[in-house]
Design an enzyme around this catalytic site. Structure first.
Site, PDB file in Angstrom:
ATOM      1  N   GLU A 164       0.799  -1.224   0.000  1.00 36.88           N
ATOM      2  CA  GLU A 164       0.000   0.000   0.000  1.00 36.88           C
ATOM      3  C   GLU A 164       0.834   1.278   0.000  1.00 36.88           C
ATOM      4  O   GLU A 164       0.619   2.177   0.824  1.00 36.88           O
ATOM      5  CB  GLU A 164      -0.963   0.011   1.185  1.00 36.88           C
ATOM      6  CG  GLU A 164      -1.958  -1.132   1.135  1.00 36.88           C
ATOM      7  CD  GLU A 164      -3.055  -1.043   2.181  1.00 36.88           C
ATOM      8  OE1 GLU A 164      -2.910  -0.254   3.131  1.00 36.88           O
ATOM      9  OE2 GLU A 164      -4.057  -1.767   2.061  1.00 36.88           O
ATOM     10  N   GLU A 371      -5.573  -8.814   0.735  1.00 39.16           N
ATOM     11  CA  GLU A 371      -6.259  -8.459   1.983  1.00 39.16           C
ATOM     12  C   GLU A 371      -7.734  -8.211   1.691  1.00 39.16           C
ATOM     13  O   GLU A 371      -8.073  -7.519   0.730  1.00 39.16           O
ATOM     14  CB  GLU A 371      -5.671  -7.195   2.616  1.00 39.16           C
ATOM     15  CG  GLU A 371      -4.279  -7.358   3.169  1.00 39.16           C
ATOM     16  CD  GLU A 371      -3.780  -6.106   3.906  1.00 39.16           C
ATOM     17  OE1 GLU A 371      -4.600  -5.363   4.463  1.00 39.16           O
ATOM     18  OE2 GLU A 371      -2.555  -5.902   3.890  1.00 39.16           O
TER      19      GLU A 371
HETATM   20  C1  BG6 Z   1      -4.555  -2.424   5.365  1.00 41.20           C
HETATM   21  C2  BG6 Z   1      -3.169  -2.701   5.883  1.00 41.20           C
HETATM   22  O1  BG6 Z   1      -4.579  -1.138   4.867  1.00 41.20           O
HETATM   23  O2  BG6 Z   1      -5.589  -2.405   6.282  1.00 41.20           O
HETATM   24  C3  BG6 Z   1      -3.131  -3.552   7.140  1.00 41.20           C
HETATM   25  O3  BG6 Z   1      -2.370  -3.262   4.895  1.00 41.20           O
HETATM   26  C4  BG6 Z   1      -4.209  -3.097   8.096  1.00 41.20           C
HETATM   27  O4  BG6 Z   1      -1.853  -3.480   7.692  1.00 41.20           O
HETATM   28  C5  BG6 Z   1      -5.554  -3.256   7.408  1.00 41.20           C
HETATM   29  O5  BG6 Z   1      -4.206  -3.750   9.331  1.00 41.20           O
HETATM   30  C6  BG6 Z   1      -6.736  -2.920   8.288  1.00 41.20           C
HETATM   31  O6  BG6 Z   1      -6.648  -1.610   8.760  1.00 41.20           O
HETATM   32  P1  BG6 Z   1      -6.811  -1.297  10.305  1.00 41.20           P
HETATM   33  O7  BG6 Z   1      -6.550   0.167  10.418  1.00 41.20           O
HETATM   34  O8  BG6 Z   1      -8.202  -1.639  10.654  1.00 41.20           O
HETATM   35  O9  BG6 Z   1      -5.814  -2.145  11.011  1.00 41.20           O
END
Ligand code: BG6
Length: 471
Positions: A164, A371
């Site tokens: 990202e 993800e």
């Molecule tokens: C993504 C990241 O943007 O979102 C992760 O790559 C992150 O590292 C995930 O944990 C979820 O976001 P958050 O802020 O809820 O942890």
């Protein structure tokens, strides 16, 4: 019924180093910018000191991965565990740790899917060079990438360079930007972004040179923006929101040049980064092989005119630090047609189908979801189990969107959900959990760090076993 997913579909689960490993200074590891930022909140919430304690429990965790049945495990290597100060001596214990993890995964029939850099720049580089502002950071990264590729490339085929970049660059804390003047901060940001593009291209070239059959790409934070109305200005605003936040980045990894609208923005703000002779050739030589994408939500935008106090191109954050508005271009809006998670992310499986079709038709490269998941305040029930039916419903709808995109002709290599186990979330510590496996700790009390398989673990296990039956 015809199978919805190809036979070799890469079912997986994901994590990142600073969010799970702990052992933040064990065996010579250096501090990272992610550690530094998490320590600022240590009084109130969990930090990266122990996180999910993967550093000490990896054998047990990989055994659980095997039980789940995943074919790939997407994780990141900590640069500061490999090279504690970022560009100095290599830490043999860091290498040994990842060697063991990779070997154990392979012994369990799981392919490692490795990210080189997930938000955790070695802090020493921030101190020495202000991190990515300096070209020295580019060469430090190239060296680090080469060490990983040489050392692990005989066993790791799939690599992602930076997680990202397109989102990280907007977050001052992650970039270690402390400049209060907006224009100056944006100038610094543009320079850092340019350096990361160079680093990305150099690592890509190194992978092609060093890893036989290796595939490498970025992992972008995908965006899909709807116009608030069908006014042409709002439609343009929605397009530009995607362009300015994501597409310019993908174009850089594909064409090796800034798209015209992005150069225009850099000129409007007088923040064109310093580019050296030779940069263009490096960028063009580092074409991505596939696109890894992270997908959580969609956005909505309306046209935002510039005015006297707000010149064209000026960016401001209103709500969180990620979703900026840009004068003369777009403003973030709430989409009244969508519901949101308890933490405010608008849930939108259709958006995933749109993103997959969009990226595939733009670049005709294989796509990989690295993800996708739902952050919730899970708890262990009286029966000792974790009932996370909302997560199951979320995954089911998003996997249905994947299967429709495959029917649309998209070449989707796999789906790796976020996250394998509960981990340190960016802002809510362990209050907000994403895992298929519950980690028994809370913000300050480490308890026994026991692993508990959630209902979603068993549900996903069946999805994998049946190659995509979404019951
Ligand atoms: C993504 C990241 O943007 O979102 C992760 O790559 C992150 O590292 C995930 O944990 C979820 O976001 P958050 O802020 O809820 O942890």
């Amino acid at each position: 019924m015809a199978e919805r997913f190809p036979k070799d579909f890469l079912w997986g689960a994901s994590s990142s180093a600073f969010q799970i490993e702990g052992g933040w200074n064990a065996d010579g590891k250096g501090m990272t910018v992610a550690d530094y930022n998490s320590f600022k909140h240590s009084e109130k919430q969990a930090d990266s000191r122990v996180a999910s304690d993967f550093y000490h429990r990896w054998r047990e965790d990989i055994a659980l991965m095997k039980e789940l049945g995943i074919r790939i495990y997407r994780f990141s290597i900590s640069w500061a565990r490999m090279i504690p100060d970022g560009d100095g001596a290599v830490n043999p214990k860091g290498i040994a740790f990842y060697d063991q993890v990779i070997n154990c995964l392979l012994d369990h029939g799981i392919q490692p899917f490795v990210t080189l850099y997930h938000f955790d720049l070695p802090y020493a580089l921030a101190e020495k060079y202000n991190g990515w502002e300096s070209r020295r950071c580019v060469y430090a990264f190239e060296r680090y990438a080469r060490i990983c590729l040489e050392r692990f490339g005989d066993r790791v085929q799939y690599w992602q360079v930076i997680n990202e970049q397109n989102l990280m660059i907007r977050v001052d804390e992650r970039m270690n930007i402390r400049e209060p003047n907006l224009q100056k901060a944006d100038r610094m940001r543009a320079q850092m972004d340019h350096h990361m593009f160079l680093a990305h291209a150099l690592a890509t070239r190194a992978c092609h040179e060093l890893v036989k059959g290796g595939k490498i790409g970025p992992a972008v934070s995908s965006t899909c923006t709807y116009p608030l109305t069908n006014r042409p200005e709002d439609v343009w605003a929605a397009r530009m929101n995607d362009n300015m936040k994501t597409v310019y980045c993908l174009d850089m990894h594909y064409y090796g040049a800034y798209p015209g609208y992005y150069l225009r923005y850099l000129e409007e703000r007088n923040i064109v980064p310093v580019m050296e002779a030779g940069d263009e050739a490096v960028l063009k030589d580092g074409r991505m092989d596939y696109i890894a994408l992270n997908y959580y939500r969609t956005l909505c935008a309306s046209y935002l005119p510039a005015d006297k106090e707000h010149p064209v191109g000026m960016r401001v954050c209103r709500g969180n630090e990620v979703d900026f508005d840009q004068y003369g271009y777009f403003r973030d809006e709430k989409n009244e047609n969508l519901t949101a998670s308890e933490y405010g992310a608008q849930i939108d499986p259709m958006g995933l189908r749109i993103v997959l079709n969009d990226y595939y038709s733009r670049y005709h490269l294989p796509l990989m979801i690295t993800e996708n998941g739902l952050g919730m305040a899970d708890t262990v029930s009286e029966d000792g189990k974790v009932h996370d039916s909302c997560r199951i419903a979320y995954m089911k709808r998003h996997l249905e969107a994947c299967s429709l995109a495959i029917e649309d002709g998209v070449e989707l290599m796999g789906y790796s959900m976020w996250s394998f186990m509960d981990l340190l979330s960016s802002h809510q510590g362990f209050r907000k959990r994403y895992g298929l496996v519950y980690v028994n700790r809370d913000e300050k009390d480490l308890k026994d760090l026991r692993r508990v398989k959630k209902d979603s673990f068993y549900w996903y296990q069946n999805v994998i076993r049946t190659n995509g039956e979404l019951l």
